[in-house]
Design an enzyme around this catalytic site. Sequence first.
Site, PDB file in Angstrom:
ATOM      1  N   CYS A 270       0.797  -1.235   0.000  1.00  0.00           N
ATOM      2  CA  CYS A 270       0.000   0.000   0.000  1.00  0.00           C
ATOM      3  C   CYS A 270       0.828   1.282   0.000  1.00  0.00           C
ATOM      4  O   CYS A 270       0.733   2.070  -0.940  1.00  0.00           O
ATOM      5  CB  CYS A 270      -0.954  -0.004   1.180  1.00  0.00           C
ATOM      6  SG  CYS A 270      -2.251  -1.229   0.971  1.00  0.00           S
TER       7      CYS A 270
HETATM    8  P1  NAD Z   1      -4.513  -8.538  -3.637  1.00  0.00           P
HETATM    9  O1  NAD Z   1      -3.630  -8.402  -4.813  1.00  0.00           O
HETATM   10  O2  NAD Z   1      -4.054  -9.311  -2.454  1.00  0.00           O
HETATM   11  O3  NAD Z   1      -5.916  -9.158  -4.080  1.00  0.00           O
HETATM   12  C1  NAD Z   1      -6.615  -8.773  -5.199  1.00  0.00           C
HETATM   13  C2  NAD Z   1      -7.320 -10.018  -5.756  1.00  0.00           C
HETATM   14  O4  NAD Z   1      -8.180  -9.641  -6.823  1.00  0.00           O
HETATM   15  C3  NAD Z   1      -6.347 -11.044  -6.334  1.00  0.00           C
HETATM   16  O5  NAD Z   1      -6.569 -12.291  -5.727  1.00  0.00           O
HETATM   17  C4  NAD Z   1      -6.683 -11.071  -7.834  1.00  0.00           C
HETATM   18  O6  NAD Z   1      -6.492 -12.330  -8.430  1.00  0.00           O
HETATM   19  C5  NAD Z   1      -8.140 -10.661  -7.814  1.00  0.00           C
HETATM   20  N1  NAD Z   1      -8.638 -10.108  -9.071  1.00  0.00           N
HETATM   21  C6  NAD Z   1      -7.983  -9.310  -9.964  1.00  0.00           C
HETATM   22  N2  NAD Z   1      -8.800  -8.974 -10.991  1.00  0.00           N
HETATM   23  C7  NAD Z   1     -10.003  -9.552 -10.725  1.00  0.00           C
HETATM   24  C8  NAD Z   1     -11.251  -9.564 -11.384  1.00  0.00           C
HETATM   25  N3  NAD Z   1     -11.446  -8.891 -12.535  1.00  0.00           N
HETATM   26  N4  NAD Z   1     -12.280 -10.271 -10.847  1.00  0.00           N
HETATM   27  C9  NAD Z   1     -12.113 -10.955  -9.693  1.00  0.00           C
HETATM   28  N5  NAD Z   1     -10.944 -10.983  -9.007  1.00  0.00           N
HETATM   29  C10 NAD Z   1      -9.902 -10.287  -9.517  1.00  0.00           C
HETATM   30  O7  NAD Z   1      -4.902  -7.053  -3.212  1.00  0.00           O
HETATM   31  P2  NAD Z   1      -5.219  -6.504  -1.740  1.00  0.00           P
HETATM   32  O8  NAD Z   1      -3.939  -6.314  -1.007  1.00  0.00           O
HETATM   33  O9  NAD Z   1      -6.305  -7.304  -1.150  1.00  0.00           O
HETATM   34  O10 NAD Z   1      -5.745  -5.030  -2.111  1.00  0.00           O
HETATM   35  C11 NAD Z   1      -6.975  -4.843  -2.781  1.00  0.00           C
HETATM   36  C12 NAD Z   1      -7.256  -3.351  -2.818  1.00  0.00           C
HETATM   37  O11 NAD Z   1      -7.420  -2.847  -1.483  1.00  0.00           O
HETATM   38  C13 NAD Z   1      -6.134  -2.490  -3.417  1.00  0.00           C
HETATM   39  O12 NAD Z   1      -6.694  -1.418  -4.118  1.00  0.00           O
HETATM   40  C14 NAD Z   1      -5.362  -2.005  -2.215  1.00  0.00           C
HETATM   41  O13 NAD Z   1      -4.690  -0.794  -2.451  1.00  0.00           O
HETATM   42  C15 NAD Z   1      -6.475  -1.819  -1.210  1.00  0.00           C
HETATM   43  N6  NAD Z   1      -6.065  -1.969   0.190  1.00  0.00           N
HETATM   44  C16 NAD Z   1      -5.174  -2.935   0.535  1.00  0.00           C
HETATM   45  C17 NAD Z   1      -4.804  -3.085   1.872  1.00  0.00           C
HETATM   46  C18 NAD Z   1      -3.799  -4.130   2.278  1.00  0.00           C
HETATM   47  O14 NAD Z   1      -3.311  -4.038   3.399  1.00  0.00           O
HETATM   48  N7  NAD Z   1      -3.493  -5.102   1.453  1.00  0.00           N
HETATM   49  C19 NAD Z   1      -5.352  -2.239   2.844  1.00  0.00           C
HETATM   50  C20 NAD Z   1      -6.284  -1.279   2.457  1.00  0.00           C
HETATM   51  C21 NAD Z   1      -6.635  -1.146   1.109  1.00  0.00           C
END
Ligand code: NAD
Length: 429
Positions: A270
């Site tokens: 992030c």
């Molecule tokens: P991640 O990469 O762990 O997970 C995203 C998932 O989405 C993956 O498993 C991917 O295969 C899937 N995906 C991609 N395209 C897709 C589609 N078209 N349909 C269905 N699934 C699909 O990401 P994350 O860390 O969970 O973060 C997700 C969002 O939340 C980001 O925008 C991030 O900035 C935000 N966020 C993350 C955190 C954190 O700590 N990881 C905290 C707050 C906000």
Amino acid sequence: MKLAFIGLGYVGLTTAVCMAYRGFDVVGVEVDDEKVEKISRGIAPVKEPKLEKLLKYALSRKKFTASTSYRDAVKADVFFITVGTPSKPDGGIDLSRVAEACKHIGETLATQEKVATVAVKSTVVPGTTRTLVKQKLEEASQKKVGMDLNLCVNPEFLREGAAVDDTFHPDRIVIGDDWGRGGKILTRLYKKFYGRKTPPTMITNTVNAEMIKYASNVFLAARISLINEVANICQRTPGADVEEVAKGIGMDRRIGPHFLRAGLGYGGSCFPKDVKALAAFAKSLGVEPCMLESVQKVNDNQPYKAIELAERLVGNLHGRKAAVLGLSFKPNTDDIREAVSLKIINKLLEHGCTVVAYDPAATENVRRLLGNKINYAESAEECIKNADFCIVATEWDEFRRLKPEVFKKHMKKPVVIDGRRVYDPAAIS
Ligand code: NAD
């Protein structure tokens, strides 16, 4: 209320199973079929405290299912978009996954009479929901946002390593709504989820909600870079100790004690990408992001302070055996995205060191990335065996418990560069 989470990563899977645990019927849609297969068997594809237990519970109560097909989410009342929003090579945000998810949600909703709500949880630059998300959803669903489709923004603030606890006990909920109904539906949903313990909830427009998420992360990243710069100055100031200085700063109520831990800088999925994305967004508006660029610059250099210290302590690093304790970007997760450990390892390899690494959770992820460029140990003791120096890159509790004698016993000389300040120097020397 039936819920769908689109994207089962750290955010999607955690929030989905927490909702299912509290009785909602939840479907998770994920493009990665291996992930779906694992999740369906009760195996969390990411390491996060309490996550797997909640997942197993939700599956056993038939409150949660995972699927690769959007059609399985067709009955959902609320769709949360939780796909990744990584950086593009120029630092700007890659919104292709969000666009793809909107298209598929829209196509799914096209077959439905009812008015569903779409909530953007992924971190997206200000204006994305009003423009790209709205347009993609309307095109694919043939529905109109504000009439037969609700849309809102609901940024996520959970921290990896504490994702489940943060989901159950967030500081606040932020909801952005430009059309008036989606926000009310989400507020009702969270009232049901949290009951009397519903956290303070702020309702604003979509652009502010998107900006609040970025501004929160860049403020936290800035504090880290600022204390690290103070630490670098302290290091060259005889008698100065940044820990004492941070303690003194933190007693000021205007500043507070959190995020004042000097070290090797921030990593993870992030802070680095969000600082870069907001800087790129600022530039696109003709705003020079001076602070954001400085925050990044300090952070980019910080991991290499450990290498400089190693050189000062053991001389030329060529041919030396380096032990790296900790690979994940923070403790209690296996996430190695933008991990400081990787920058350090690559630099050590450039210097001609032999590297042995150990991490309680993230070793397999690093092995997939670096293969046999380095060696992997099964324990901290094995990692430091005969090492010329050791760098602590992640503050796992397991490392805190290592006694000074262990380093003295196993290493050639007990040269420990404590990049995360896990040890009390007075107790060690
Ligand atoms: P991640 O990469 O762990 O997970 C995203 C998932 O989405 C993956 O498993 C991917 O295969 C899937 N995906 C991609 N395209 C897709 C589609 N078209 N349909 C269905 N699934 C699909 O990401 P994350 O860390 O969970 O973060 C997700 C969002 O939340 C980001 O925008 C991030 O900035 C935000 N966020 C993350 C955190 C954190 O700590 N990881 C905290 C707050 C906000």
